[in-house]
Design an enzyme around this catalytic site. Structure first.
Site, short mmCIF file in Angstrom:
data_model
loop_
_atom_site.label_atom_id
_atom_site.label_comp_id
_atom_site.label_asym_id
_atom_site.label_seq_id
_atom_site.Cartn_x
_atom_site.Cartn_y
_atom_site.Cartn_z
N PHE A 2 27.85 -0.80 -64.85
CA PHE A 2 27.90 -0.60 -66.01
C PHE A 2 29.02 -1.26 -66.56
O PHE A 2 29.88 -1.79 -65.98
CB PHE A 2 28.33 0.85 -66.52
CG PHE A 2 29.55 1.33 -65.99
CD1 PHE A 2 30.71 1.28 -66.60
CD2 PHE A 2 29.80 2.12 -64.56
CE1 PHE A 2 31.84 1.98 -66.29
CE2 PHE A 2 30.88 2.39 -64.14
CZ PHE A 2 32.10 2.49 -65.00
N CYS A 3 29.09 -1.70 -67.94
CA CYS A 3 30.27 -2.48 -68.38
C CYS A 3 30.40 -1.59 -69.60
O CYS A 3 30.39 -0.32 -69.71
CB CYS A 3 29.78 -3.89 -68.90
SG CYS A 3 28.60 -3.95 -70.00
N TRP A 4 31.11 -2.25 -70.89
CA TRP A 4 31.69 -1.46 -71.93
C TRP A 4 30.53 -0.56 -72.62
O TRP A 4 30.49 0.79 -72.90
CB TRP A 4 32.42 -2.45 -72.83
CG TRP A 4 32.98 -1.56 -73.97
CD1 TRP A 4 32.79 -1.93 -75.43
CD2 TRP A 4 33.53 -0.29 -74.18
NE1 TRP A 4 33.29 -1.01 -76.21
CE2 TRP A 4 33.77 -0.05 -75.64
CE3 TRP A 4 34.21 0.41 -73.40
CZ2 TRP A 4 34.39 1.04 -76.22
CZ3 TRP A 4 34.79 1.82 -73.90
CH2 TRP A 4 35.01 1.89 -75.19
N TYR A 52 29.60 2.31 -70.40
CA TYR A 52 30.97 3.39 -70.13
C TYR A 52 30.92 4.07 -71.69
O TYR A 52 31.05 5.11 -71.37
CB TYR A 52 32.19 2.39 -70.12
CG TYR A 52 33.48 3.61 -69.98
CD1 TYR A 52 33.75 4.21 -68.83
CD2 TYR A 52 34.12 3.57 -71.34
CE1 TYR A 52 34.58 5.00 -69.08
CE2 TYR A 52 35.41 4.57 -71.24
CZ TYR A 52 35.57 5.14 -70.19
OH TYR A 52 36.46 6.25 -70.22
#
Length: 371
Positions: A100-102, A129
């Protein structure tokens, strides 16, 4: 081949993700990870803080494609190979994990594509996130509203935390906060961020809710644990919750505190600081006492300070027993009167009061009756 040309697994079931403790790769920059993430996540960023800042500035002035091109330029060659190797190692070790990223955007898609090109098909989390955090915030409020709470109360040193972790149907708030709640409760390792604490709290309540408990047992806390604040909704729910009181003989409480403040803390200090362990241990005791000097009054504080210094001098020579003197005085003059005052302020329904084995049997009976 562009990111949009490739199709990969996309995880949307956030609830199961947390219940199963699925390992996660947090691709955000280190500074983003430091502000708050999840217990099962490790930081393996696509870009460093400096690289991310450069890409962000490029995006602001020249647009998305220019920022993407700069990102590929910054993370290329051996640097790309090293980061790809770290992701691949994690993916092979944790085949049930995810990325996952932002916001589940370019960073996780690019990483997913690079892994696919290396022969590893690894899922990413839809929404990243931001979506996970939103889910946990909403679940926390729902669970607090829907789940009855019972509080485990008792005087300082009675062994509430030790009992709590042995029982089913409980959440250890102090464990999540990495703080024992009192002025002497600070740990060597720092507390998590407020965001990380709230995330962990939500996950723990979510896991307990899977067993359909009639109530969840929490330790009786004030509005904060060290530097961390309990959510307002939880504070309000706890203020009206019934209590179970753990009763422990005074002498045993002194021994419990001696074991926690003296034996355990010194052993931890030596493990962390080596030859300077006793120096750090002594500083911890002095600072902890100093924090409550106003409540003790100047005369009371100076008396306890003198007792503590004498105990530290004896301890350094090999005899720790003198610590029991100031611990005894601290309990009688500070902690016990404070507990009596707080208990007298609140009109609370007491479900049960007894020693550890009796409280454990009572709580077990409640679980047996209600499940």
């Amino acid at each position: 081949m562009s990111v949009s040309d490739i199709s990969h697994q996309l995880i949307t079931d956030y609830r199961q993700l947390f219940i199963e403790d699925r390992p996660l790769v947090d691709l955000r920059a280190p500074a983003e990870f430091a502000r708050g993430s999840f217990t099962q996540a490790v930081s393996l960023p696509l870009m460093s803080d400096e690289e991310r800042a450069k890409v962000g500035t490029c995006y602001k002035y020249y647009g998305q494609q220019a920022a993407i091109n700069l990102g590929h330029k910054l993370v290329s060659g051996q640097l790309k190979a090293d980061r790809l190797a770290a992701w691949a190692e994690f993916a092979r070790a944790h085949p049930n994990g995810a990325l996952f990223c932002w916001r589940g955007g370019l960073r996780s898609q690019i990483t997913q594509q690079w892994l696919a090109e290396a022969g590893i098909d690894y899922p990413r989390i839809a929404g990243g996130y931001k979506a996970l955090r939103r889910f946990l915030i909403d679940e926390l409020e729902r669970l607090i509203a829907d789940t009855p709470l019972v509080l485990l109360a008792g005087r300082t040193g009675c062994g509430k935390t030790e009992l709590l972790v042995e029982l089913k149907g409980t959440v250890d708030l102090e464990g999540l906060a990495n703080h024992r709640g009192s002025s002497f409760g600070g740990q060597i390792e720092p507390q998590p961020t407020q965001i990380a604490f709230e995330n962990d709290l939500s996950v723990n309540l979510l896991k307990q809710s899977q067993h359909a408990p009639a109530a969840i047992l929490l330790e009786d806390e004030s509005g904060h644990i060290g530097s961390l604040m309990l959510p307002q909704s939880l504070r309000e729910k706890m203020a009206a919750a019934p209590v179970v009181i753990l009763e422990t003989p005074f002498e045993q409480r002194v021994e419990n505190i001696f074991d926690e403040y003296i034996r355990q803390r010194l052993a931890e200090s030596i493990r962390y600081f080596g030859e300077k362990g006793f120096e750090h241990f002594s500083l911890y005791l002095r600072q902890s006492l100093y924090r409550i000097r106003r409540r003790l009054g100047m005369e009371g504080y100076q008396q306890l300070q003198q007792m503590m210094e004498q105990a530290l001098a004896s301890h350094q020579k090999g005899d720790p027993d003198a610590h029991r003197e100031w611990i005894t005085t601290l309990l009688r003059r500070y902690y016990d009167p404070m507990y009596d005052y707080q208990l007298g302020k609140k009109a609370r329904h007491c479900l049960y009061a007894g020693q550890a084995s009796e409280v454990a049997a009572f709580w077990h009976q409640q679980l047996h009756i209600t499940r």
